[in-house]
Design a protein around this motif. Structure first.
Motif, PDB file in Angstrom:
ATOM      1  N   ARG A 127       0.846  -1.182   0.000  1.00  0.00           N
ATOM      2  CA  ARG A 127       0.000   0.000   0.000  1.00  0.00           C
ATOM      3  C   ARG A 127       0.889   1.242   0.000  1.00  0.00           C
ATOM      4  O   ARG A 127       2.068   1.154   0.264  1.00  0.00           O
ATOM      5  CB  ARG A 127      -0.944  -0.014   1.224  1.00  0.00           C
ATOM      6  N   GLU A 128       0.282   2.368  -0.345  1.00  0.00           N
ATOM      7  CA  GLU A 128       0.966   3.661  -0.376  1.00  0.00           C
ATOM      8  C   GLU A 128       2.286   3.609  -1.142  1.00  0.00           C
ATOM      9  O   GLU A 128       3.320   4.121  -0.712  1.00  0.00           O
ATOM     10  CB  GLU A 128       1.188   4.178   1.048  1.00  0.00           C
ATOM     11  N   GLN A 129       2.223   2.997  -2.328  1.00  0.00           N
ATOM     12  CA  GLN A 129       3.438   2.858  -3.123  1.00  0.00           C
ATOM     13  C   GLN A 129       3.957   4.207  -3.629  1.00  0.00           C
ATOM     14  O   GLN A 129       5.181   4.384  -3.757  1.00  0.00           O
ATOM     15  CB  GLN A 129       3.193   1.905  -4.290  1.00  0.00           C
ATOM     16  N   CYS A 130       3.070   5.135  -3.911  1.00  0.00           N
ATOM     17  CA  CYS A 130       3.526   6.460  -4.370  1.00  0.00           C
ATOM     18  C   CYS A 130       4.277   7.192  -3.266  1.00  0.00           C
ATOM     19  O   CYS A 130       5.323   7.814  -3.506  1.00  0.00           O
ATOM     20  CB  CYS A 130       2.344   7.292  -4.872  1.00  0.00           C
ATOM     21  N   ARG A 131       3.743   7.131  -2.060  1.00  0.00           N
ATOM     22  CA  ARG A 131       4.455   7.731  -0.929  1.00  0.00           C
ATOM     23  C   ARG A 131       5.814   7.074  -0.767  1.00  0.00           C
ATOM     24  O   ARG A 131       6.835   7.759  -0.567  1.00  0.00           O
ATOM     25  CB  ARG A 131       3.638   7.579   0.360  1.00  0.00           C
ATOM     26  N   TYR A 132       5.842   5.758  -0.829  1.00  0.00           N
ATOM     27  CA  TYR A 132       7.099   5.031  -0.674  1.00  0.00           C
ATOM     28  C   TYR A 132       8.110   5.462  -1.727  1.00  0.00           C
ATOM     29  O   TYR A 132       9.289   5.713  -1.420  1.00  0.00           O
ATOM     30  CB  TYR A 132       6.835   3.531  -0.773  1.00  0.00           C
ATOM     31  N   LEU A 133       7.664   5.572  -2.974  1.00  0.00           N
ATOM     32  CA  LEU A 133       8.570   5.989  -4.042  1.00  0.00           C
ATOM     33  C   LEU A 133       9.100   7.391  -3.795  1.00  0.00           C
ATOM     34  O   LEU A 133      10.306   7.648  -3.935  1.00  0.00           O
ATOM     35  CB  LEU A 133       7.852   5.922  -5.390  1.00  0.00           C
ATOM     36  N   ARG A 134       8.222   8.325  -3.432  1.00  0.00           N
ATOM     37  CA  ARG A 134       8.670   9.699  -3.170  1.00  0.00           C
ATOM     38  C   ARG A 134       9.729   9.722  -2.064  1.00  0.00           C
ATOM     39  O   ARG A 134      10.738  10.435  -2.162  1.00  0.00           O
ATOM     40  CB  ARG A 134       7.489  10.589  -2.787  1.00  0.00           C
ATOM     41  N   GLU A 135       9.512   8.927  -1.029  1.00  0.00           N
ATOM     42  CA  GLU A 135      10.446   8.937   0.092  1.00  0.00           C
ATOM     43  C   GLU A 135      11.760   8.253  -0.272  1.00  0.00           C
ATOM     44  O   GLU A 135      12.842   8.712   0.120  1.00  0.00           O
ATOM     45  CB  GLU A 135       9.783   8.288   1.313  1.00  0.00           C
ATOM     46  N   PHE A 136      11.688   7.182  -1.032  1.00  0.00           N
ATOM     47  CA  PHE A 136      12.896   6.478  -1.468  1.00  0.00           C
ATOM     48  C   PHE A 136      13.743   7.394  -2.348  1.00  0.00           C
ATOM     49  O   PHE A 136      14.965   7.502  -2.171  1.00  0.00           O
ATOM     50  CB  PHE A 136      12.497   5.216  -2.231  1.00  0.00           C
ATOM     51  N   VAL A 137      13.081   8.065  -3.293  1.00  0.00           N
ATOM     52  CA  VAL A 137      13.784   8.986  -4.188  1.00  0.00           C
ATOM     53  C   VAL A 137      14.375  10.149  -3.396  1.00  0.00           C
ATOM     54  O   VAL A 137      15.513  10.581  -3.643  1.00  0.00           O
ATOM     55  CB  VAL A 137      12.840   9.489  -5.298  1.00  0.00           C
ATOM     56  N   ALA A 138      13.622  10.674  -2.433  1.00  0.00           N
ATOM     57  CA  ALA A 138      14.110  11.797  -1.625  1.00  0.00           C
ATOM     58  C   ALA A 138      15.400  11.430  -0.899  1.00  0.00           C
ATOM     59  O   ALA A 138      16.346  12.233  -0.845  1.00  0.00           O
ATOM     60  CB  ALA A 138      13.044  12.229  -0.628  1.00  0.00           C
ATOM     61  N   VAL A 139      15.450  10.220  -0.333  1.00  0.00           N
ATOM     62  CA  VAL A 139      16.650   9.811   0.397  1.00  0.00           C
ATOM     63  C   VAL A 139      17.822   9.626  -0.553  1.00  0.00           C
ATOM     64  O   VAL A 139      18.960  10.000  -0.237  1.00  0.00           O
ATOM     65  CB  VAL A 139      16.377   8.534   1.209  1.00  0.00           C
TER      66      VAL A 139
END
Length: 216
Positions: free
Chosen positions: A171-183
């Motif tokens: 779930r919340e794959q878009c949030r996960y992607l944004r956070e992964f990319v941010a790091v």
């Protein structure tokens, strides 16, 4: 937490004069872009795990000397209900929401602290060239709440050291992607071809902007 100065008379005057004339600290550089542009900005490089050792990233340190290590600090910061901090930073009370699987936990011991970009993945993506001090800072990064996240232990172990091409939460794959990319952007880490392709495909169905303060 900053400590208050208890000064009077000439001592206090000297401190205030020093504060007034001291140059302002340089602001850390910030990055901001739509998610798809942020993905495209990540440098592409072949990953190499040669020489990786988890112990190369000293983690769960007590940086500020308050008796609570990095794991504790994350749990205190992310608790949805107040946490009582006892002797030796023993935590009681509290409730935590693991957004990877949508599960709430009421026992701190039932959560793992996930490095959003796993330590081994960071090594593959550039951290092998860092100093020991830089790797320590990365492994204990409390400067951005996306770097370390409390999740149910099963989810963290399912993810293990995999990147976005290999694992995303249910779930919340878009949030996960944004956070992964941010790091990745915060720490100047690269992606490999498969990772870039998976990120781009997922970003096509997501919205939002990646805004992050660069750590290096």
């Amino acid at each position: 937490m900053p400590r208050r100065l208890a000064l009077t008379g000439l001592g206090a005057c000297a401190v205030w004069i020093a504060l007034l004339v001291a140059p302002a600290a340089a602001s850390a550089e910030e990055y901001s872009a739509p998610l798809d542009d942020a993905v495209a900005s990540l440098p592409v490089a072949t990953e190499d795990r040669t020489g990786y050792d988890r112990d190369a990233f000293e983690h769960w340190v007590d940086e500020d000397g308050d008796g609570c290590d990095t794991r504790d600090e994350v749990l205190i910061a992310e608790a949805d209900d107040p946490v009582t901090v006892g002797s030796g930073c023993a935590l009681s009370g509290g409730r935590w929401f693991s957004y990877y699987d949508g599960v709430s936990q009421s026992a701190a011991g039932d959560l793992d602290i996930d490095h959003m970009v796993p330590l081994a993945e960071a090594w593959d993506s550039g951290a092998s060239e860092w100093t020991a001090a830089e790797r320590r800072s990365y492994a204990n990064d409390l400067g951005d709440p996306r770097s370390l996240v409390g999740v149910t232990a099963g989810e963290n172990r399912s993810k293990s050291d995999q990147d976005v091409a290999e694992w995303t939460p249910g779930r919340e794959q878009c949030r996960y992607l944004r956070e992964f990319v941010a790091v990745k952007i915060r720490w100047g880490l690269s992606v490999d071809g498969a990772e870039r392709s998976a990120m781009s495909s997922l970003a096509a169905g997501c919205t939002g902007t990646v805004t992050v303060t660069l750590a290096r």
